[in-house]
Write a protein that holds these residues in place. Structure first.
Motif, PDB file in Angstrom:
ATOM      1  N   ASP A  10       0.813  -1.225   0.000  1.00 56.17           N
ATOM      2  CA  ASP A  10       0.000   0.000   0.000  1.00 56.17           C
ATOM      3  C   ASP A  10       0.842   1.267   0.000  1.00 56.17           C
ATOM      4  O   ASP A  10       0.295   2.365  -0.178  1.00 56.17           O
ATOM      5  N   ALA A  11       2.120   1.170   0.237  1.00 54.14           N
ATOM      6  CA  ALA A  11       2.953   2.349   0.512  1.00 54.14           C
ATOM      7  C   ALA A  11       2.818   3.439  -0.549  1.00 54.14           C
ATOM      8  O   ALA A  11       2.612   4.616  -0.208  1.00 54.14           O
ATOM      9  N   ASN A  12       2.931   3.102  -1.811  1.00 53.45           N
ATOM     10  CA  ASN A  12       2.860   4.131  -2.856  1.00 53.45           C
ATOM     11  C   ASN A  12       1.496   4.800  -2.898  1.00 53.45           C
ATOM     12  O   ASN A  12       1.403   6.029  -2.989  1.00 53.45           O
ATOM     13  N   GLN A  13       0.427   3.990  -2.816  1.00 50.51           N
ATOM     14  CA  GLN A  13      -0.916   4.576  -2.835  1.00 50.51           C
ATOM     15  C   GLN A  13      -1.164   5.464  -1.617  1.00 50.51           C
ATOM     16  O   GLN A  13      -1.810   6.506  -1.725  1.00 50.51           O
ATOM     17  N   VAL A  14      -0.654   5.040  -0.461  1.00 49.17           N
ATOM     18  CA  VAL A  14      -0.829   5.843   0.744  1.00 49.17           C
ATOM     19  C   VAL A  14      -0.118   7.182   0.600  1.00 49.17           C
ATOM     20  O   VAL A  14      -0.674   8.236   0.907  1.00 49.17           O
ATOM     21  N   MET A  15       1.109   7.158   0.107  1.00 45.86           N
ATOM     22  CA  MET A  15       1.854   8.415  -0.054  1.00 45.86           C
ATOM     23  C   MET A  15       1.161   9.328  -1.058  1.00 45.86           C
ATOM     24  O   MET A  15       1.066  10.539  -0.838  1.00 45.86           O
ATOM     25  N   GLU A  16       0.640   8.770  -2.143  1.00 38.93           N
ATOM     26  CA  GLU A  16      -0.099   9.574  -3.124  1.00 38.93           C
ATOM     27  C   GLU A  16      -1.357  10.168  -2.498  1.00 38.93           C
ATOM     28  O   GLU A  16      -1.674  11.343  -2.719  1.00 38.93           O
ATOM     29  N   LEU A  17      -2.064   9.371  -1.711  1.00 44.10           N
ATOM     30  CA  LEU A  17      -3.274   9.854  -1.052  1.00 44.10           C
ATOM     31  C   LEU A  17      -2.950  10.970  -0.067  1.00 44.10           C
ATOM     32  O   LEU A  17      -3.620  12.005  -0.043  1.00 44.10           O
ATOM     33  N   LEU A  18      -1.921  10.774   0.749  1.00 45.56           N
ATOM     34  CA  LEU A  18      -1.538  11.805   1.717  1.00 45.56           C
ATOM     35  C   LEU A  18      -1.200  13.106   1.011  1.00 45.56           C
ATOM     36  O   LEU A  18      -1.594  14.184   1.450  1.00 45.56           O
ATOM     37  N   GLN A  19      -0.470  13.021  -0.093  1.00 44.07           N
ATOM     38  CA  GLN A  19      -0.088  14.229  -0.821  1.00 44.07           C
ATOM     39  C   GLN A  19      -1.313  14.921  -1.422  1.00 44.07           C
ATOM     40  O   GLN A  19      -1.401  16.145  -1.426  1.00 44.07           O
ATOM     41  N   MET A  46      -4.358   2.163   9.542  1.00 39.91           N
ATOM     42  CA  MET A  46      -5.561   1.563   8.970  1.00 39.91           C
ATOM     43  C   MET A  46      -5.805   2.132   7.573  1.00 39.91           C
ATOM     44  O   MET A  46      -5.569   3.314   7.327  1.00 39.91           O
ATOM     45  N   ILE A  47      -6.307   1.260   6.706  1.00 35.74           N
ATOM     46  CA  ILE A  47      -6.548   1.610   5.313  1.00 35.74           C
ATOM     47  C   ILE A  47      -8.032   1.414   4.997  1.00 35.74           C
ATOM     48  O   ILE A  47      -8.636   0.420   5.415  1.00 35.74           O
ATOM     49  N   ALA A  48      -8.595   2.349   4.242  1.00 36.01           N
ATOM     50  CA  ALA A  48      -9.923   2.167   3.654  1.00 36.01           C
ATOM     51  C   ALA A  48      -9.699   2.000   2.163  1.00 36.01           C
ATOM     52  O   ALA A  48      -8.952   2.775   1.550  1.00 36.01           O
ATOM     53  N   GLU A  49     -10.324   0.981   1.586  1.00 35.16           N
ATOM     54  CA  GLU A  49     -10.147   0.767   0.154  1.00 35.16           C
ATOM     55  C   GLU A  49     -11.470   0.426  -0.514  1.00 35.16           C
ATOM     56  O   GLU A  49     -12.380  -0.114   0.115  1.00 35.16           O
ATOM     57  N   VAL A  50     -11.534   0.782  -1.788  1.00 35.63           N
ATOM     58  CA  VAL A  50     -12.653   0.437  -2.648  1.00 35.63           C
ATOM     59  C   VAL A  50     -12.046  -0.083  -3.942  1.00 35.63           C
ATOM     60  O   VAL A  50     -11.212   0.610  -4.554  1.00 35.63           O
ATOM     61  N   ASP A  51     -12.419  -1.278  -4.337  1.00 34.80           N
ATOM     62  CA  ASP A  51     -11.899  -1.880  -5.575  1.00 34.80           C
ATOM     63  C   ASP A  51     -10.374  -1.810  -5.648  1.00 34.80           C
ATOM     64  O   ASP A  51      -9.802  -1.387  -6.656  1.00 34.80           O
ATOM     65  N   ASP A  52      -9.723  -2.200  -4.563  1.00 35.12           N
ATOM     66  CA  ASP A  52      -8.260  -2.227  -4.468  1.00 35.12           C
ATOM     67  C   ASP A  52      -7.596  -0.850  -4.558  1.00 35.12           C
ATOM     68  O   ASP A  52      -6.389  -0.750  -4.734  1.00 35.12           O
ATOM     69  N   GLU A  53      -8.379   0.213  -4.434  1.00 35.18           N
ATOM     70  CA  GLU A  53      -7.825   1.573  -4.421  1.00 35.18           C
ATOM     71  C   GLU A  53      -7.886   2.107  -2.992  1.00 35.18           C
ATOM     72  O   GLU A  53      -8.942   2.071  -2.353  1.00 35.18           O
ATOM     73  N   VAL A  54      -6.755   2.600  -2.494  1.00 32.24           N
ATOM     74  CA  VAL A  54      -6.706   3.200  -1.160  1.00 32.24           C
ATOM     75  C   VAL A  54      -7.405   4.555  -1.224  1.00 32.24           C
ATOM     76  O   VAL A  54      -6.986   5.431  -1.971  1.00 32.24           O
ATOM     77  N   ILE A  55      -8.489   4.684  -0.445  1.00 28.40           N
ATOM     78  CA  ILE A  55      -9.250   5.938  -0.446  1.00 28.40           C
ATOM     79  C   ILE A  55      -9.161   6.658   0.892  1.00 28.40           C
ATOM     80  O   ILE A  55      -9.622   7.789   1.018  1.00 28.40           O
ATOM     81  N   GLY A  56      -8.568   6.004   1.896  1.00 25.43           N
ATOM     82  CA  GLY A  56      -8.435   6.636   3.203  1.00 25.43           C
ATOM     83  C   GLY A  56      -7.360   5.949   4.015  1.00 25.43           C
ATOM     84  O   GLY A  56      -7.074   4.766   3.812  1.00 25.43           O
ATOM     85  N   VAL A  57      -6.750   6.724   4.901  1.00 22.26           N
ATOM     86  CA  VAL A  57      -5.724   6.181   5.797  1.00 22.26           C
ATOM     87  C   VAL A  57      -5.852   6.875   7.146  1.00 22.26           C
ATOM     88  O   VAL A  57      -6.160   8.067   7.215  1.00 22.26           O
ATOM     89  N   LEU A  58      -5.650   6.107   8.199  1.00 20.51           N
ATOM     90  CA  LEU A  58      -5.627   6.654   9.550  1.00 20.51           C
ATOM     91  C   LEU A  58      -4.367   6.132  10.222  1.00 20.51           C
ATOM     92  O   LEU A  58      -4.108   4.929  10.214  1.00 20.51           O
ATOM     93  N   ILE A  59      -3.588   7.045  10.762  1.00 20.11           N
ATOM     94  CA  ILE A  59      -2.355   6.688  11.463  1.00 20.11           C
ATOM     95  C   ILE A  59      -2.596   6.874  12.953  1.00 20.11           C
ATOM     96  O   ILE A  59      -2.952   7.956  13.409  1.00 20.11           O
ATOM     97  N   GLY A  60      -2.420   5.795  13.693  1.00 15.25           N
ATOM     98  CA  GLY A  60      -2.551   5.835  15.141  1.00 15.25           C
ATOM     99  C   GLY A  60      -1.244   5.412  15.781  1.00 15.25           C
ATOM    100  O   GLY A  60      -0.326   4.939  15.111  1.00 15.25           O
ATOM    101  N   THR A  61      -1.170   5.590  17.079  1.00 19.89           N
ATOM    102  CA  THR A  61      -0.001   5.150  17.832  1.00 19.89           C
ATOM    103  C   THR A  61      -0.434   4.895  19.267  1.00 19.89           C
ATOM    104  O   THR A  61      -1.523   5.303  19.684  1.00 19.89           O
ATOM    105  N   ILE A  62       0.395   4.215  20.005  1.00 24.28           N
ATOM    106  CA  ILE A  62       0.156   4.001  21.428  1.00 24.28           C
ATOM    107  C   ILE A  62       1.349   4.570  22.172  1.00 24.28           C
ATOM    108  O   ILE A  62       2.500   4.291  21.820  1.00 24.28           O
ATOM    109  N   ASP A  63       1.056   5.382  23.172  1.00 20.60           N
ATOM    110  CA  ASP A  63       2.109   5.979  23.973  1.00 20.60           C
ATOM    111  C   ASP A  63       1.685   5.914  25.432  1.00 20.60           C
ATOM    112  O   ASP A  63       0.630   6.443  25.787  1.00 20.60           O
TER     113      ASP A  63
END
Length: 144
Positions: A10-19, A46-63
């Motif tokens: 997913d890395a490339n699609q995520v970076m494109e989506l973020l940009q 977490m990734i949201a996808e439709v038809d193998d396309e990344v349409i959303g991303v949520l970055i969480g962490t635990i501290d």
């Protein structure tokens, strides 16, 4: 729409989506935080996808036994269709599975734009944290 954990493919699609979805400053901050979280625990991306396309991303962490929602990005064509809510709900489940029950939203200047979404999901002002360190939330205080 499918909500799932991040996969390396997913890395490339995520970076494109973020940009596409974030301002330039927010993108620069987020890509560094994304890389850090990816090296720590990719299950909290977490990734949201439709038809193998990344349409959303949520970055969480635990501290320090506290769940933090760092950044949410949704493709502009899919906004106001429940993508963000589904990503947040998926992250909440992920935190609960790990016995993390205190969940906050990192309240930086970039998350203020989507504060109404978080508030609609029960994250009032007392559940927003102003972070002084990105994804290493060592010094935080509640926003009022």
């Amino acid at each position: 729409m499918r909500i799932r954990s991040f996969q390396l493919s997913d890395a490339n699609q995520v970076m494109e989506l973020l940009q596409l979805a974030l301002s330039e400053d927010c993108y620069e901050d987020t890509k560094r935080a994304f890389a850090r979280q990816l090296s720590w625990d990719s299950e909290l991306i977490m990734i949201a996808e439709v038809d193998d396309e990344v349409i959303g991303v949520l970055i969480g962490t635990i501290d320090q036994n506290m769940g933090c929602i760092y950044r949410l990005a949704v493709h502009p064509e899919y906004r106001r269709q429940g993508v963000g809510k589904n990503l947040i709900a998926g992250m909440e489940q992920r935190f609960q599975h790990r016995k993390i029950y205190r969940i906050f939203v990192v309240g930086d200047e970039h998350n203020k734009e989507i504060a109404p979404l978080y508030e609609a999901m029960g994250y009032g002002a007392s559940k927003f944290l102003e972070a002084f360190q990105k994804l290493g939330i060592a010094a935080v205080h509640s926003m009022s």
